[in-house]
Design a protein around this motif. Structure first.
Motif, mmCIF file in Angstrom:
data_model
loop_
_atom_site.group_PDB
_atom_site.id
_atom_site.type_symbol
_atom_site.label_atom_id
_atom_site.label_comp_id
_atom_site.label_asym_id
_atom_site.label_seq_id
_atom_site.Cartn_x
_atom_site.Cartn_y
_atom_site.Cartn_z
ATOM 1 N N TYR A 288 -70.317 -44.548 31.419
ATOM 2 C CA TYR A 288 -69.575 -44.389 32.667
ATOM 3 C C TYR A 288 -69.977 -43.114 33.397
ATOM 4 O O TYR A 288 -70.265 -42.085 32.774
ATOM 5 C CB TYR A 288 -68.073 -44.352 32.393
ATOM 6 N N GLN A 289 -69.981 -43.230 34.718
ATOM 7 C CA GLN A 289 -70.103 -42.067 35.604
ATOM 8 C C GLN A 289 -68.716 -41.798 36.150
ATOM 9 O O GLN A 289 -68.087 -42.695 36.722
ATOM 10 C CB GLN A 289 -71.075 -42.364 36.758
ATOM 11 N N ALA A 290 -68.243 -40.589 35.971
ATOM 12 C CA ALA A 290 -66.876 -40.235 36.397
ATOM 13 C C ALA A 290 -66.917 -39.007 37.303
ATOM 14 O O ALA A 290 -67.797 -38.158 37.178
ATOM 15 C CB ALA A 290 -66.000 -39.964 35.182
ATOM 16 N N VAL B 169 -68.123 -44.228 23.592
ATOM 17 C CA VAL B 169 -68.691 -44.636 24.883
ATOM 18 C C VAL B 169 -69.031 -43.387 25.696
ATOM 19 O O VAL B 169 -68.176 -42.526 25.918
ATOM 20 C CB VAL B 169 -67.699 -45.524 25.654
ATOM 21 N N GLN B 170 -70.267 -43.303 26.137
ATOM 22 C CA GLN B 170 -70.715 -42.103 26.856
ATOM 23 C C GLN B 170 -70.076 -42.006 28.234
ATOM 24 O O GLN B 170 -69.931 -43.005 28.947
ATOM 25 C CB GLN B 170 -72.235 -42.096 27.002
ATOM 26 N N VAL B 171 -69.708 -40.787 28.618
ATOM 27 C CA VAL B 171 -69.151 -40.501 29.940
ATOM 28 C C VAL B 171 -69.856 -39.272 30.508
ATOM 29 O O VAL B 171 -69.959 -38.245 29.825
ATOM 30 C CB VAL B 171 -67.634 -40.229 29.878
ATOM 31 N N THR B 172 -70.347 -39.395 31.726
ATOM 32 C CA THR B 172 -70.886 -38.246 32.454
ATOM 33 C C THR B 172 -69.881 -37.892 33.531
ATOM 34 O O THR B 172 -69.669 -38.661 34.482
ATOM 35 C CB THR B 172 -72.257 -38.572 33.086
ATOM 36 N N LEU B 173 -69.247 -36.755 33.361
ATOM 37 C CA LEU B 173 -68.118 -36.364 34.220
ATOM 38 C C LEU B 173 -68.505 -35.205 35.121
ATOM 39 O O LEU B 173 -68.910 -34.137 34.650
ATOM 40 C CB LEU B 173 -66.926 -35.953 33.340
ATOM 41 N N THR B 174 -68.368 -35.410 36.429
ATOM 42 C CA THR B 174 -68.622 -34.361 37.412
ATOM 43 C C THR B 174 -67.305 -33.916 38.028
ATOM 44 O O THR B 174 -66.558 -34.742 38.564
ATOM 45 C CB THR B 174 -69.562 -34.847 38.527
ATOM 46 N N VAL C 211 -69.478 -28.946 38.456
ATOM 47 C CA VAL C 211 -69.989 -28.862 37.087
ATOM 48 C C VAL C 211 -70.089 -30.284 36.555
ATOM 49 O O VAL C 211 -69.359 -31.179 37.003
ATOM 50 C CB VAL C 211 -69.062 -28.036 36.160
ATOM 51 N N THR C 212 -70.988 -30.494 35.609
ATOM 52 C CA THR C 212 -71.151 -31.818 35.004
ATOM 53 C C THR C 212 -71.157 -31.691 33.490
ATOM 54 O O THR C 212 -71.861 -30.833 32.934
ATOM 55 C CB THR C 212 -72.453 -32.485 35.478
ATOM 56 N N PHE C 213 -70.364 -32.534 32.845
ATOM 57 C CA PHE C 213 -70.308 -32.579 31.387
ATOM 58 C C PHE C 213 -70.730 -33.973 30.914
ATOM 59 O O PHE C 213 -70.312 -34.981 31.496
ATOM 60 C CB PHE C 213 -68.893 -32.304 30.890
ATOM 61 N N THR C 214 -71.525 -34.010 29.866
ATOM 62 C CA THR C 214 -71.826 -35.269 29.187
ATOM 63 C C THR C 214 -70.977 -35.296 27.931
ATOM 64 O O THR C 214 -71.046 -34.381 27.092
ATOM 65 C CB THR C 214 -73.313 -35.370 28.810
ATOM 66 N N THR C 215 -70.151 -36.325 27.808
ATOM 67 C CA THR C 215 -69.197 -36.390 26.702
ATOM 68 C C THR C 215 -68.976 -37.849 26.307
ATOM 69 O O THR C 215 -69.805 -38.720 26.619
ATOM 70 C CB THR C 215 -67.876 -35.685 27.099
#
Length: 299
Positions: free
Chosen positions: A289-291, A134-139, A191-195
């Motif tokens: 998800y946006q985190a 499941v994709q997560v974009t974490l800021t 910072v933003t990571f796509t994981t």
């Protein structure tokens, strides 16, 4: 010399003396009455001061005190105006930051070309496998807790975590280098990571590791971390994601056996620390998800 007694001067004299005595007694009686009135009046004033009658309490005027005009407390203007220092946590056995070895050699992904990246789903050393899940974009927002939570620009954050099966690249998934990367904070300290959403392996609450460095050059040199810590993933999202046992084959059963209160890393943290270490997340397994999370650094 002789004695001069009043009764030696006759009836006329005695009458005059009696007249004076009667006048004197009347005067004394009048003064005694006046004194009684004064005493009663004094007692009435004392009763009024105790507030036993409505008239006395209605006319009392309280004196203002300085506390009624105290300077108001400033109101927070953003989500990062209230922050605490993130606790130091273990890097665990799979950091690949030059502090331990894997397969008999020192593992340090920080010195590898290509480690500075936002999307960390693909391997970038040798293999090119892309981690699925499941994709997560974490800021992440890095702030200085000793400067009213001011953003910290120019810092490097190294992020890593396990894959959907609970394996770590360069170690238990030794042929892979996915789910690791470094980003430099911008002017907003972000910072933003796509994981992907990490799996849950036995004995640990689902989590994400990170290290903070004061500069990119320090990060890529290794062993200069200012903070080593972890993020705790929200329980409700874990339960939702792990329902898909095809994608996360063992996570649901592992998650059912662990709690924050029994986790070897998070169990001794305060409620405030756990709250800051837990990212806020919106979205769904199908849409991703946006985190977001704040990282507090005490400089």
């Amino acid at each position: 010399m002789h004695d001069d007694h009043d009764h030696d001067h006759g009836l006329a004299h005695d009458l005059a003396v009696m007249e004076r005595m009667m006048a004197r007694r009347r005067a004394l009686k009048w003064f005694a009455g006046a004194g009684t009135v004064a005493l009663v009046a004094g007692c009435g004033g004392s009763d009024a001061s105790t507030g036993t009658t409505s008239s006395s309490s209605a006319t009392a005027t309280p004196t203002p005190t300085p506390s009624t005009t105290a300077t108001p407390t400033p109101t927070a203007t953003g989500t990062t105006t209230a922050c605490i220092a993130d606790p130091t946590e273990t890097a665990g056995p799979y950091p690949a930051d030059g502090t331990n070895s894997a397969s008999g050699s020192t593992s340090n992904v920080l010195t590898a070309s290509g480690v500075v990246r936002s999307d960390i789903r693909a391997s970038f050393i040798g293999a090119t496998t892309v981690a699925t899940g499941v994709q997560v974009t974490l800021t992440l927002t890095l702030v200085d807790v000793n400067a009213t939570c001011a953003p910290l620009a120019g810092y490097a954050i190294y992020l890593w975590h396990c894959d959907r099966q609970g394996l770590y690249s360069l170690y238990t998934a030794s042929a892979q280098s996915y789910l690791r990367g470094v980003q430099v904070t911008d002017a907003n300290g972000q910072v933003t990571f796509t994981t992907i959403f990490p799996g849950c392996y036995d004995g640990r609450w689902p989590h994400i590791h990170f290290e903070v460095y004061s500069s990119l050059s320090n990060a890529t040199s290794g062993r200069y971390a200012t903070l080593v810590s972890q993020l705790a993933l929200p329980s409700s999202v874990c339960s939702t994601v792990y329902v898909d046992t095809a994608t996360y084959p063992s996570s649901s059963s592992n998650f059912a056996r662990i709690a924050l209160s029994s986790d070897g890393v998070f169990a001794d943290n305060t409620a405030a620390q756990i709250a800051q270490q837990t990212p806020t997340m919106t979205g769904s397994p199908s849409a991703g998800y946006q985190a977001a999370a704040v990282i507090g650094l005490a400089r």
